[in-house]
Scaffold this motif. Structure first.
Motif, PDB file in Angstrom:
ATOM      1  N   LYS A  18       0.837  -1.206   0.000  1.00  0.00           N
ATOM      2  CA  LYS A  18       0.000   0.000   0.000  1.00  0.00           C
ATOM      3  C   LYS A  18       0.869   1.251   0.000  1.00  0.00           C
ATOM      4  N   SER A  19       1.932   1.203   0.783  1.00  0.00           N
ATOM      5  CA  SER A  19       2.799   2.380   0.855  1.00  0.00           C
ATOM      6  C   SER A  19       3.519   2.594  -0.473  1.00  0.00           C
ATOM      7  N   LEU A  20       3.616   1.531  -1.251  1.00  0.00           N
ATOM      8  CA  LEU A  20       4.230   1.634  -2.574  1.00  0.00           C
ATOM      9  C   LEU A  20       3.206   2.114  -3.604  1.00  0.00           C
ATOM     10  N   GLY A  21       1.989   2.372  -3.137  1.00  0.00           N
ATOM     11  CA  GLY A  21       0.966   2.909  -4.034  1.00  0.00           C
ATOM     12  C   GLY A  21       0.052   1.855  -4.643  1.00  0.00           C
ATOM     13  N   TYR A  22       0.232   0.625  -4.234  1.00  0.00           N
ATOM     14  CA  TYR A  22      -0.629  -0.415  -4.794  1.00  0.00           C
ATOM     15  C   TYR A  22      -1.935  -0.528  -4.019  1.00  0.00           C
ATOM     16  N   ASN A  23      -2.893  -1.109  -4.680  1.00  0.00           N
ATOM     17  CA  ASN A  23      -4.168  -1.364  -4.017  1.00  0.00           C
ATOM     18  C   ASN A  23      -4.306  -2.871  -3.785  1.00  0.00           C
ATOM     19  N   ILE A  24      -4.726  -3.195  -2.588  1.00  0.00           N
ATOM     20  CA  ILE A  24      -4.989  -4.601  -2.261  1.00  0.00           C
ATOM     21  C   ILE A  24      -6.491  -4.724  -2.066  1.00  0.00           C
ATOM     22  N   PRO A  25      -7.171  -5.639  -2.696  1.00  0.00           N
ATOM     23  CA  PRO A  25      -6.650  -6.747  -3.501  1.00  0.00           C
ATOM     24  C   PRO A  25      -6.624  -6.472  -5.003  1.00  0.00           C
ATOM     25  N   LYS A  26      -6.960  -5.265  -5.433  1.00  0.00           N
ATOM     26  CA  LYS A  26      -6.984  -4.967  -6.878  1.00  0.00           C
ATOM     27  C   LYS A  26      -5.681  -5.356  -7.564  1.00  0.00           C
ATOM     28  N   ASP A  27      -4.558  -4.860  -7.033  1.00  0.00           N
ATOM     29  CA  ASP A  27      -3.282  -5.117  -7.694  1.00  0.00           C
ATOM     30  C   ASP A  27      -2.651  -6.447  -7.286  1.00  0.00           C
ATOM     31  N   PHE A  28      -2.794  -6.772  -6.011  1.00  0.00           N
ATOM     32  CA  PHE A  28      -2.236  -8.033  -5.521  1.00  0.00           C
ATOM     33  C   PHE A  28      -3.201  -8.693  -4.548  1.00  0.00           C
TER      34      PHE A  28
END
Lengths: 339, 339
Positions: free
Chosen positions: B259-269
């Motif tokens: 999340k801190s890297l800008g990703y969305n969970i679970p959308k991206d991973f």
DNA sequence: CTGAAAGCGCTTACAG
DNA sequence: CTGAAAGCGCTTACAG
């Protein structure tokens, strides 16, 4: 099953009496240094293990301390008292005692059933960890083995207790909020639920008094019902700028609630907690809180209970153990009077 | 100090022998129903408390079970084993036994020091809760009281163990990921650290094998050093779409890192955990995980150890207790082949 | 159905 | 310095 090795076995091999062996193994007077060494060596070689039970029976002491925790404090995510117990258990061991944990079920608490370990004389004393009902306290003060309250107290009774300095801790952390410019400060907690919460509330109140801030009724926000179950927090219409929460858990909940309402913490509201438990560190932002000195409290309680077993007239009263503020990121300095 | 009330006191008041009182109080044969009732009533009135110590010494049994937990598993935020202990303690009590918790310090573990409660014959058996060193296992298997491993096993040794079905649990939850469309699935955990992690890894691997997905070395991501200390997670350049974490704690850390890297969970991973502990529920999103059946495991271990005390030839081997998947919000269904 | 005797493995006084 | 005797509070044969 092979028979156990006893002092007598050692004695026979050496052609001495079991009394001499007993003295040697216990480092008592009345054995020559030479013999003592010989006995100890042979004991080691034969794999002798001391039989505490025999000693215990002789002395009428079990060398066990019961630690009672009410079931409601041991739920899935409430490891606080279990951590406490861990320290107690370790400290007891250093004193040649063992701890026996007893989870007091709600039913036994209501029916005033004393634990089996009491009836079976398996323990020489009790440490009561966390609030229990007045009625239960009533029967506990009538038993003939010493007891210590840990992390709570009851004023209708002169049982010794070791507690964290809730009052002073809350007082200090509220002072810190005031110093940071806050005046509209709410307290969150059911002030009738436990003596801890009550004292924290009073510490908060003292800080207000000292700073001539009027206590507002709608700034005392209930967080749990009478069974200790958390309820939805009711934020007052007249918004405060800071919240003193009675524990980190509720501070954590509050922060999440405020965040979900679109607020930023600590920009919009400052929040402080109490306990320095896991909720303080997993929260975002991390919570400024009062750390309870678990180890020191456990140490004190263990020392006291052992002293009381040796001398039943020993009295300690209410002993406070100081905590300290852990400064983190949930408090914002604000301009005086901008609220 | 007032003398204790003994069976003899009751006997004298009633003009019978202490043998008769003993029989009556223990519901043994050889006392008339009438007399038995009279004795029990008087015992109650006199506040008689049974002396377990005397019985224990007579029988050479302490009616205590030692529960050993390595210090490193009991840190501040690791209440998992403490919760376990809580169940054990309660179950033991139902069997007229008491649990004695022993925190094994790293030093004692290294120096192979057996706990005092062993040397003092204070316990009739041991439950070892969580992995300990091979060397320590070595000395444990040579002691003459029964032991049970709980939540881990060691294959070089035929000590009975009760473990959660790590293998099958990880296998199932990985299957679930595959069914949700994932093929690039990484495993997070130090696969040399404990047998639990190893088996979870192998369950994950079995799922891959069954689905003809190749195991990639850089998809095995280490999460801790050899002392169990968490290290920074090294996300592979060739990004997976899903992560099987060896525990919720690390799943929680991973989610926050992503999340801190800008990703969305679970959308991206997608991320799954194991244990269903507090980290699974406080995480945002809440983590899909495998729940370990603590109570059933504790129950089994307690039953086994008591059986083994009664009959030292009893053998159970490795007993698996099934967990179950708790479906929550950390997994996203993806289109087959879009990776 | 009831109880006298012996013993579990130590320790505590006391005597030598 | 060393040890015989008694006792801690039960239970287990065994005898009546």
């Amino acid at each position: 099953m092979k028979r156990n090795i006893t002092m007598r076995d050692i004695a026979e091999k050496l052609g001495v009496s079991n009394v001499t062996v007993s003295k040697a193994l216990n480092d008592k007077e009345g054995v020559s240094e030479e013999l003592k060494i010989k006995i100890k060596k042979l004991a080691e070689e034969m794999g002798y293990r001391y039989n505490t039970l025999a000693k215990a029976m002789k002395e009428g002491q079990a060398y066990n301390i019961g630690v009672i925790i009410a079931e409601r404090f041991t739920g899935e995510h409430k490891s606080f008292y279990l951590q406490f117990y861990q320290h107690i258990s370790k400290l007891l061991d250093e004193h040649q005692y063992s701890g026996i944990l007893h989870i007091l079920t709600s039913e036994d608490e209501k029916k005033l059933n004393l634990p089996r370990i009491y009836h079976d004389k398996k323990v020489d004393g009790f440490i009561i960890l966390g609030q229990i009902s007045k009625e239960y306290i009533g029967i506990l003060q009538n038993i003939e083995i010493p007891i210590i309250f840990l992390d709570f107290y009851d004023d209708h009774v002169e049982i010794d207790s070791v507690i964290t300095d809730n009052f002073y801790g809350a007082y200090e952390i509220t002072n810190y909020l005031v110093k940071s410019g806050h005046e509209k400060i709410a307290f969150i907690g059911n002030i009738y639920a436990t003596s801890s919460i009550q004292d924290r509330f009073l510490g908060y109140y003292k800080s207000l008094l000292e700073h001539r801030i009027k206590l507002k009724e709608d700034y005392i926000i209930n967080d749990r019902d009478d069974n200790g179950k958390f309820i939805d927090l009711c934020i007052p219409d007249n918004l405060p700028t800071a919240f003193v929460c009675n524990c980190d858990r509720i501070a954590y909940n509050l922060i999440n609630k405020l965040k979900s309402l679109g607020y930023n913490i600590p920009k919009d509201f400052s929040v402080v907690g109490f306990d320095n438990d896991i909720f303080a560190s997993i929260s975002d932002p991390k919570i400024t809180t009062v750390e309870v000195n678990i180890e020191e409290m456990a140490k004190t309680a263990v020392k006291f209970i052992i002293e009381k077993i040796k001398d039943e007239d020993k009295k300690y009263g209410r002993v406070l153990v100081k905590g300290r503020i852990i400064y983190r990121d949930s408090v914002e300095k604000i301009e005086q009077g901008n609220n």
